[in-house]
Scaffold this active site. Structure first.
Site, PDB file in Angstrom:
ATOM      1  N   THR A  45     -40.475  26.963  -8.230  1.00  0.00           N
ATOM      2  CA  THR A  45     -40.604  25.607  -7.704  1.00  0.00           C
ATOM      3  C   THR A  45     -40.856  24.741  -8.933  1.00  0.00           C
ATOM      4  O   THR A  45     -41.466  25.219  -9.904  1.00  0.00           O
ATOM      5  CB  THR A  45     -41.777  25.445  -6.710  1.00  0.00           C
ATOM      6  OG1 THR A  45     -42.997  25.741  -7.389  1.00  0.00           O
ATOM      7  CG2 THR A  45     -41.617  26.365  -5.507  1.00  0.00           C
ATOM      8  N   HIS A  46     -40.375  23.523  -8.911  1.00  0.00           N
ATOM      9  CA  HIS A  46     -40.461  22.639 -10.093  1.00  0.00           C
ATOM     10  C   HIS A  46     -39.813  23.301 -11.317  1.00  0.00           C
ATOM     11  O   HIS A  46     -40.144  22.977 -12.453  1.00  0.00           O
ATOM     12  CB  HIS A  46     -41.912  22.263 -10.427  1.00  0.00           C
ATOM     13  CG  HIS A  46     -42.716  21.843  -9.234  1.00  0.00           C
ATOM     14  ND1 HIS A  46     -42.921  20.523  -8.903  1.00  0.00           N
ATOM     15  CD2 HIS A  46     -43.331  22.575  -8.283  1.00  0.00           C
ATOM     16  CE1 HIS A  46     -43.658  20.466  -7.790  1.00  0.00           C
ATOM     17  NE2 HIS A  46     -43.909  21.694  -7.399  1.00  0.00           N
ATOM     18  N   TYR A  92      -9.348  -6.406  13.017  1.00  0.00           N
ATOM     19  CA  TYR A  92      -8.716  -5.984  11.762  1.00  0.00           C
ATOM     20  C   TYR A  92      -8.787  -7.047  10.672  1.00  0.00           C
ATOM     21  O   TYR A  92      -8.581  -8.229  10.918  1.00  0.00           O
ATOM     22  CB  TYR A  92      -7.239  -5.613  11.998  1.00  0.00           C
ATOM     23  CG  TYR A  92      -6.576  -5.119  10.720  1.00  0.00           C
ATOM     24  CD1 TYR A  92      -6.720  -3.803  10.301  1.00  0.00           C
ATOM     25  CD2 TYR A  92      -5.864  -5.996   9.895  1.00  0.00           C
ATOM     26  CE1 TYR A  92      -6.166  -3.368   9.113  1.00  0.00           C
ATOM     27  CE2 TYR A  92      -5.304  -5.557   8.703  1.00  0.00           C
ATOM     28  CZ  TYR A  92      -5.462  -4.241   8.317  1.00  0.00           C
ATOM     29  OH  TYR A  92      -4.918  -3.813   7.133  1.00  0.00           O
ATOM     30  N   SER A  96     -15.278  27.102 -26.482  1.00  0.00           N
ATOM     31  CA  SER A  96     -15.380  25.923 -27.336  1.00  0.00           C
ATOM     32  C   SER A  96     -14.299  25.981 -28.396  1.00  0.00           C
ATOM     33  O   SER A  96     -13.968  27.059 -28.898  1.00  0.00           O
ATOM     34  CB  SER A  96     -16.761  25.896 -27.999  1.00  0.00           C
ATOM     35  OG  SER A  96     -16.725  25.098 -29.162  1.00  0.00           O
ATOM     36  N   GLU A 110     -20.228  22.581 -14.160  1.00  0.00           N
ATOM     37  CA  GLU A 110     -20.560  21.228 -14.636  1.00  0.00           C
ATOM     38  C   GLU A 110     -19.703  20.193 -13.904  1.00  0.00           C
ATOM     39  O   GLU A 110     -20.184  19.116 -13.537  1.00  0.00           O
ATOM     40  CB  GLU A 110     -20.369  21.142 -16.149  1.00  0.00           C
ATOM     41  CG  GLU A 110     -21.397  21.990 -16.898  1.00  0.00           C
ATOM     42  CD  GLU A 110     -21.062  22.160 -18.371  1.00  0.00           C
ATOM     43  OE1 GLU A 110     -20.767  21.154 -19.030  1.00  0.00           O
ATOM     44  OE2 GLU A 110     -21.087  23.304 -18.849  1.00  0.00           O
ATOM     45  N   ASN A 167     -18.878  28.588 -21.654  1.00  0.00           N
ATOM     46  CA  ASN A 167     -19.394  27.450 -20.902  1.00  0.00           C
ATOM     47  C   ASN A 167     -19.054  27.565 -19.420  1.00  0.00           C
ATOM     48  O   ASN A 167     -18.010  28.100 -19.062  1.00  0.00           O
ATOM     49  CB  ASN A 167     -18.823  26.144 -21.450  1.00  0.00           C
ATOM     50  CG  ASN A 167     -19.261  25.889 -22.884  1.00  0.00           C
ATOM     51  OD1 ASN A 167     -20.359  26.309 -23.284  1.00  0.00           O
ATOM     52  ND2 ASN A 167     -18.413  25.232 -23.646  1.00  0.00           N
ATOM     53  N   LYS A 170      -8.317   3.870   2.276  1.00  0.00           N
ATOM     54  CA  LYS A 170      -7.503   5.068   2.098  1.00  0.00           C
ATOM     55  C   LYS A 170      -7.683   5.773   0.762  1.00  0.00           C
ATOM     56  O   LYS A 170      -7.878   6.987   0.704  1.00  0.00           O
ATOM     57  CB  LYS A 170      -6.026   4.734   2.317  1.00  0.00           C
ATOM     58  CG  LYS A 170      -5.682   4.543   3.761  1.00  0.00           C
ATOM     59  CD  LYS A 170      -4.300   3.996   3.920  1.00  0.00           C
ATOM     60  CE  LYS A 170      -4.233   2.918   4.977  1.00  0.00           C
ATOM     61  NZ  LYS A 170      -5.291   1.913   4.998  1.00  0.00           N
ATOM     62  N   GLN A 181      -7.640  -1.907   4.332  1.00  0.00           N
ATOM     63  CA  GLN A 181      -6.655  -1.135   3.576  1.00  0.00           C
ATOM     64  C   GLN A 181      -7.308  -0.356   2.425  1.00  0.00           C
ATOM     65  O   GLN A 181      -6.761   0.629   1.946  1.00  0.00           O
ATOM     66  CB  GLN A 181      -5.571  -2.092   3.028  1.00  0.00           C
ATOM     67  CG  GLN A 181      -4.499  -1.422   2.206  1.00  0.00           C
ATOM     68  CD  GLN A 181      -3.285  -2.322   2.033  1.00  0.00           C
ATOM     69  OE1 GLN A 181      -2.552  -2.570   2.976  1.00  0.00           O
ATOM     70  NE2 GLN A 181      -3.082  -2.827   0.826  1.00  0.00           N
ATOM     71  N   LYS A 240     -19.147  30.482 -27.854  1.00  0.00           N
ATOM     72  CA  LYS A 240     -19.509  29.752 -26.631  1.00  0.00           C
ATOM     73  C   LYS A 240     -18.823  30.290 -25.379  1.00  0.00           C
ATOM     74  O   LYS A 240     -17.673  30.702 -25.401  1.00  0.00           O
ATOM     75  CB  LYS A 240     -19.158  28.268 -26.794  1.00  0.00           C
ATOM     76  CG  LYS A 240     -20.092  27.512 -27.706  1.00  0.00           C
ATOM     77  CD  LYS A 240     -21.514  27.447 -27.172  1.00  0.00           C
ATOM     78  CE  LYS A 240     -21.616  26.569 -25.967  1.00  0.00           C
ATOM     79  NZ  LYS A 240     -22.063  25.236 -26.200  1.00  0.00           N
ATOM     80  N   ASN A 283      -1.900  -2.555  13.135  1.00  0.00           N
ATOM     81  CA  ASN A 283      -3.359  -2.393  13.165  1.00  0.00           C
ATOM     82  C   ASN A 283      -3.789  -1.167  13.970  1.00  0.00           C
ATOM     83  O   ASN A 283      -4.623  -0.382  13.503  1.00  0.00           O
ATOM     84  CB  ASN A 283      -4.017  -3.662  13.719  1.00  0.00           C
ATOM     85  CG  ASN A 283      -3.741  -4.876  12.842  1.00  0.00           C
ATOM     86  OD1 ASN A 283      -3.179  -4.722  11.761  1.00  0.00           O
ATOM     87  ND2 ASN A 283      -4.134  -6.055  13.299  1.00  0.00           N
ATOM     88  N   SER A 339       0.818  -1.227   0.000  1.00  0.00           N
ATOM     89  CA  SER A 339       0.000   0.000   0.000  1.00  0.00           C
ATOM     90  C   SER A 339       0.844   1.267   0.000  1.00  0.00           C
ATOM     91  O   SER A 339       0.295   2.367   0.024  1.00  0.00           O
ATOM     92  CB  SER A 339      -0.935  -0.006   1.218  1.00  0.00           C
ATOM     93  OG  SER A 339      -0.204  -0.228   2.410  1.00  0.00           O
TER      94      SER A 339
HETATM   95  N1  ARG Z   1      -1.388  -1.242   5.044  1.00  0.00           N
HETATM   96  C1  ARG Z   1      -2.239  -1.736   6.067  1.00  0.00           C
HETATM   97  C2  ARG Z   1      -3.572  -1.004   6.026  1.00  0.00           C
HETATM   98  O1  ARG Z   1      -3.651  -0.041   5.372  1.00  0.00           O
HETATM   99  C3  ARG Z   1      -1.617  -1.533   7.398  1.00  0.00           C
HETATM  100  C4  ARG Z   1      -2.055  -2.511   8.437  1.00  0.00           C
HETATM  101  C5  ARG Z   1      -1.531  -3.856   8.088  1.00  0.00           C
HETATM  102  N2  ARG Z   1      -1.803  -4.800   9.128  1.00  0.00           N
HETATM  103  C6  ARG Z   1      -1.612  -6.108   8.958  1.00  0.00           C
HETATM  104  N3  ARG Z   1      -1.866  -6.874   9.953  1.00  0.00           N
HETATM  105  N4  ARG Z   1      -1.210  -6.594   7.819  1.00  0.00           N
HETATM  106  O2  ARG Z   1      -4.551  -1.419   6.594  1.00  0.00           O
END
Ligand code: ARG
Length: 456
Positions: A154-155, A316, A276, A289, A284, A324, A321, A282, A109, A22
């Site tokens: 309205t509407h 956990y 455009s 948007e 825009n 993120k 993971q 144009k 964790n 990660s």
């Molecule tokens: N990269 C992991 C995450 O984002 C970190 C925690 C990993 N923990 C494990 N027991 N492998 O969740």
């Protein structure tokens, strides 16, 4: 070097590494990961687990690493599985084997949960500040248009006259609720999971409260199983951001419609308009948007995370993971969008003449019914009578105000000379003087309340 090679005869397959690692995205947690580790080193030293000298060596190594991170000069390696691995590896390169004492009692964790909460607290503060900018821009424009009359819909059908300030301020209150949600979400995020260990808790007598306080958390988690897997704060952040963007998409839609030449109520400044490649005329409203469109990806992130969390076994799981990238992208989207939205509002040109020209007598039909009510006719009957007036006007292609009094009196003898006063858009607006109404006086009070709210 991996953090867990001991029991394995060979390293992971390259394809597994690509899936599992990660670092590519969690390196954004470097700063908070290092701060968390500095505080943790102090906590295990205070608990007598490592010596004060060891803690100081670790602290100075982490401080050097933090400087590298701040200078964008953190040498991560392809072999680093995640940011936690990378920081520990680099720390040990700098301070030697003592670096290997840092992780005593801690797990990735509770570490990753801590990092992500710290990161989220900062991100929510930042978005809150950007939303304040949007609110200030709305107030600035509203103050200039307390007297500007425009059709209210309205509407998306002409309904009653309102002031432009009232229309603009309606979005202020949506953003006010968004900010309140962000701040509440931040409070629930500021709970420290550090000390939960892998799942069962830390075996050394660390002072979790002092540790939490050192990191800027307001309290500590009460159950280690829950603490390592609780991603409510990510889900809530995603929802809060998504709802904010739903509001922005509605504002965007109004501006797209009102800037269409058929309306011509507003025009976006050149700085916030696009052209455009083919059609020279144009102009825009691309930023609006995109503001309307961003909701799609944000709802996707929110729905994706909730789906990931659903049915996870206790404590956990690596599934977590996946939290993120969704959160980072949602926050980045807001960082990109909100300054543009504030700029569009600040530089927006309102065209009171075009707004005024769009006011047609039918917007006063309700006023006409209210006129009859003041003459003692029950509202339902008045509504029906005015419906007949509108029908008559439609058949003759006459504005309501040009129907002769005698003709009105054929429908009801409650119509008198003073009916001409009904056909005044300004008076119609001024009558909506209750709290929260569109009368200039009421809107001025509304703006004062809005200013008091953001200055609080
Ligand atoms: N990269 C992991 C995450 O984002 C970190 C925690 C990993 N923990 C494990 N027991 N492998 O969740």
């Amino acid at each position: 070097m991996s953090l867990w090679g001991g029991r394995f005869a060979e390293g992971p397959d390259a394809a597994l590494k690509a899936l599992n690692d990660s670092l590519r995205f969690d390196q954004r947690l470097a700063r908070v990961d290092i701060l968390g580790s500095m505080a943790y080193a102090q906590a295990i030293a205070d608990a007598g687990v490592i010596s004060a000298d060891d803690a100081e060596a670790i602290r100075s190594g982490l401080a050097a690493l933090l400087r590298d991170v701040e200078n964008d000069d953190f040498p991560s390696l392809a072999s680093d599985e995640d940011i936690h691995t990378a920081v520990e590896r680099r720390l040990t390169e700098i301070v030697g084997a003592v670096g290997g004492k840092l992780h005593t009692g801690r797990s990735r964790n509770d570490q990753v949960a801590t990092d992500l909460r710290l990161w989220t607290m900062d991100a929510l503060d930042e978005i809150d500040g950007l939303l304040l900018g949007v609110q200030r821009a709305l107030i600035g424009q509203a103050e200039a248009h307390v007297e500007t009359l425009m059709p209210g819909y309205t509407h998306l059908q002409p309904a009653q006259p309102i002031t432009a300030a009232h229309w603009l301020m309606s979005f202020f209150w949506m953003v006010a609720r968004d900010r309140e949600r962000l701040q509440q979400c931040r409070r629930r995020t500021a709970v420290s999971p550090l000390g939960a260990g892998a799942l069962a808790g830390n075996p050394f007598p660390i002072d979790r409260h002092a540790l939490a306080e050192a990191l800027g958390f307001a309290s500590v988690s009460q159950n280690s199983l829950d603490a390592v897997s609780d991603r409510d704060f990510v889900a809530e952040s995603l929802f809060t951001i998504t709802l904010t963007s739903v509001h922005l998409s509605r504002f965007a839609e109004d501006l797209i419609i009102y800037s269409n030449p058929a309306f011509g109520f507003v025009s976006l400044s050149d700085r916030y308009s696009t052209g455009s490649s083919l059609m020279p005329q144009k102009r825009n409203a691309d930023p609006m948007e995109l503001s309307r469109a961003k909701v799609g990806r944000l709802i996707g992130h929110m729905a994706g995370l909730l789906t990931t969390l659903k049915g996870l076994p206790s404590s956990y799981n690596k599934d977590l993971q996946e939290d993120k990238e969704a959160l980072f992208d949602a926050v980045d989207t807001m960082r990109q969008l909100l300054p543009v939205v504030a700029g569009v509002i600040q530089t927006l040109h309102l065209n009171p003449d075009r707004m005024r020209a769009a006011l047609s007598d039918e917007l006063l039909a309700t006023e006409l019914a209210d006129y009859l009510v003041r003459k003692g006719i029950p509202f339902r009957a008045a509504h029906h009578l005015v419906g007949e007036v509108v029908q008559f006007a439609g058949q003759r292609d006459l504005p309501l105000s040009e129907i002769p009094l005698e003709r009105l009196q054929m429908l009801s003898d409650a119509f008198a000379d003073d009916v001409s006063a009904v056909f005044d858009f300004r008076l119609a607006v001024e009558r909506k003087a209750v709290v929260g109404g569109t009368a200039p006086q009421a809107v001025m009070a509304q703006i004062a309340a809005a200013k008091a709210l953001i200055d609080r």
